[in-house]
Design a protein around this motif. Structure first.
Motif, PDB file in Angstrom:
ATOM      1  N   ILE A 124       0.830  -1.204   0.000  1.00 39.90           N
ATOM      2  CA  ILE A 124       0.000   0.000   0.000  1.00 39.90           C
ATOM      3  C   ILE A 124       0.869   1.261   0.000  1.00 39.90           C
ATOM      4  O   ILE A 124       0.555   2.258  -0.651  1.00 39.90           O
ATOM      5  N   PHE A 125       2.006   1.207   0.714  1.00 38.97           N
ATOM      6  CA  PHE A 125       2.901   2.359   0.758  1.00 38.97           C
ATOM      7  C   PHE A 125       3.660   2.538  -0.557  1.00 38.97           C
ATOM      8  O   PHE A 125       3.959   3.657  -0.954  1.00 38.97           O
ATOM      9  N   ILE A 126       3.968   1.423  -1.207  1.00 34.63           N
ATOM     10  CA  ILE A 126       4.607   1.513  -2.529  1.00 34.63           C
ATOM     11  C   ILE A 126       3.655   2.183  -3.509  1.00 34.63           C
ATOM     12  O   ILE A 126       4.044   3.087  -4.261  1.00 34.63           O
ATOM     13  N   VAL A 131       1.866   6.932  -6.590  1.00 30.80           N
ATOM     14  CA  VAL A 131       0.815   7.904  -6.941  1.00 30.80           C
ATOM     15  C   VAL A 131       1.272   9.321  -6.620  1.00 30.80           C
ATOM     16  O   VAL A 131       1.109  10.239  -7.434  1.00 30.80           O
ATOM     17  N   CYS A 132       1.868   9.521  -5.456  1.00 31.58           N
ATOM     18  CA  CYS A 132       2.336  10.856  -5.064  1.00 31.58           C
ATOM     19  C   CYS A 132       3.448  11.348  -5.997  1.00 31.58           C
ATOM     20  O   CYS A 132       3.476  12.525  -6.376  1.00 31.58           O
ATOM     21  N   LEU A 133       4.355  10.460  -6.371  1.00 26.23           N
ATOM     22  CA  LEU A 133       5.445  10.856  -7.267  1.00 26.23           C
ATOM     23  C   LEU A 133       4.932  11.173  -8.669  1.00 26.23           C
ATOM     24  O   LEU A 133       5.416  12.108  -9.319  1.00 26.23           O
ATOM     25  N   CYS A 134       3.961  10.406  -9.133  1.00 31.83           N
ATOM     26  CA  CYS A 134       3.353  10.713 -10.441  1.00 31.83           C
ATOM     27  C   CYS A 134       2.639  12.063 -10.389  1.00 31.83           C
ATOM     28  O   CYS A 134       2.744  12.866 -11.325  1.00 31.83           O
TER      29      CYS A 134
END
Length: 159
Positions: A124-126, A131-134
Motif C-alpha cells: 500500500i505504501f509503494i 501515486v504521489c510521485l506521479c
C-alpha cells in the motif's frame, strides 16, 4: 581541504556559465528574462550553496581536517543517484519530460527507500509513493508548461 578545492572549481564553472549566459540572444520585446533566466538562477543558487558549504567546512575544524576523496562521490548511494541522473538526462529527449521524470522519480525514490530501510515497505505504501510521485511529476510538468510557459521536451509518445 580537497572538498573546498572541488567546491571552488564548481563555483568557477558556475561563474563561467553565468557569464556565458549573457551572450545568448534575446528578442528585445521579451520581458521574461529570456532563455538564460532559469540557468542563471540555478547557477546563482549553486554558487550560494557552495559558498555556504565552504563556510561550514571552515568553521568546523574536524570537517576541515577530514580527507576528501573525489571518487567517494561515485560509490554507494551517491553513485546510484548520479548514474540514475545521467540516465534521466539521456532519456528525457526520446521519452519526453513527463514520462522520463515519472520513471526517474519512482526508480530513485524506491531505490533510496530500499537503501535506507532494506525493504520497500508494504504494498500500500509503494502504491501511495508511486501515486504521489506521479502527481508531483504532473505538477512540475504543469508548472513549467502552463504557468511559466517553458517548453519541455516532448518524446516519442507526444507527451
Amino acid at each position: 581541504m580537497g572538498e573546498i578545492i572541488f567546491l571552488g572549481f564548481f563555483i568557477l564553472l558556475c561563474v563561467l556559465g553565468f557569464g556565458e549566459s549573457f551572450t545568448w540572444k534575446v528578442m528585445e520585446s521579451d520581458t521574461s528574462g529570456g532563455a538564460a533566466f532559469w540557468p542563471r538562477l540555478v547557477m546563482a543558487a549553486l554558487i550560494i550553496c557552495c559558498a555556504l558549504r565552504i563556510i561550514l567546512i571552515l568553521r568546523d575544524q574536524e570537517q576541515f581536517r577530514k580527507k576528501f576523496v573525489f571518487l567517494d562521490l561515485f560509490y554507494g548511494h551517491r553513485g546510484v543517484f548520479l548514474l540514475a541522473l545521467v540516465l534521466y538526462a539521456v532519456a528525457i529527449k526520446p521519452l519526453g519530460f513527463l514520462i522520463a521524470t515519472i520513471i526517474f522519480l519512482n526508480v530513485i525514490v524506491e531505490l533510496m527507500y530500499y537503501f535506507t530501510r532494506e525493504t520497500l515497505g508494504k504494498p500500500i505504501f509503494i502504491v501511495l509513493r508511486t501515486v504521489c510521485l506521479c502527481a508531483a511529476a504532473f505538477g512540475v510538468y504543469y508548472f513549467f508548461n502552463s504557468i511559466l510557459r517553458i517548453m519541455v521536451p516532448v518524446g516519442i509518445f507526444g507527451i
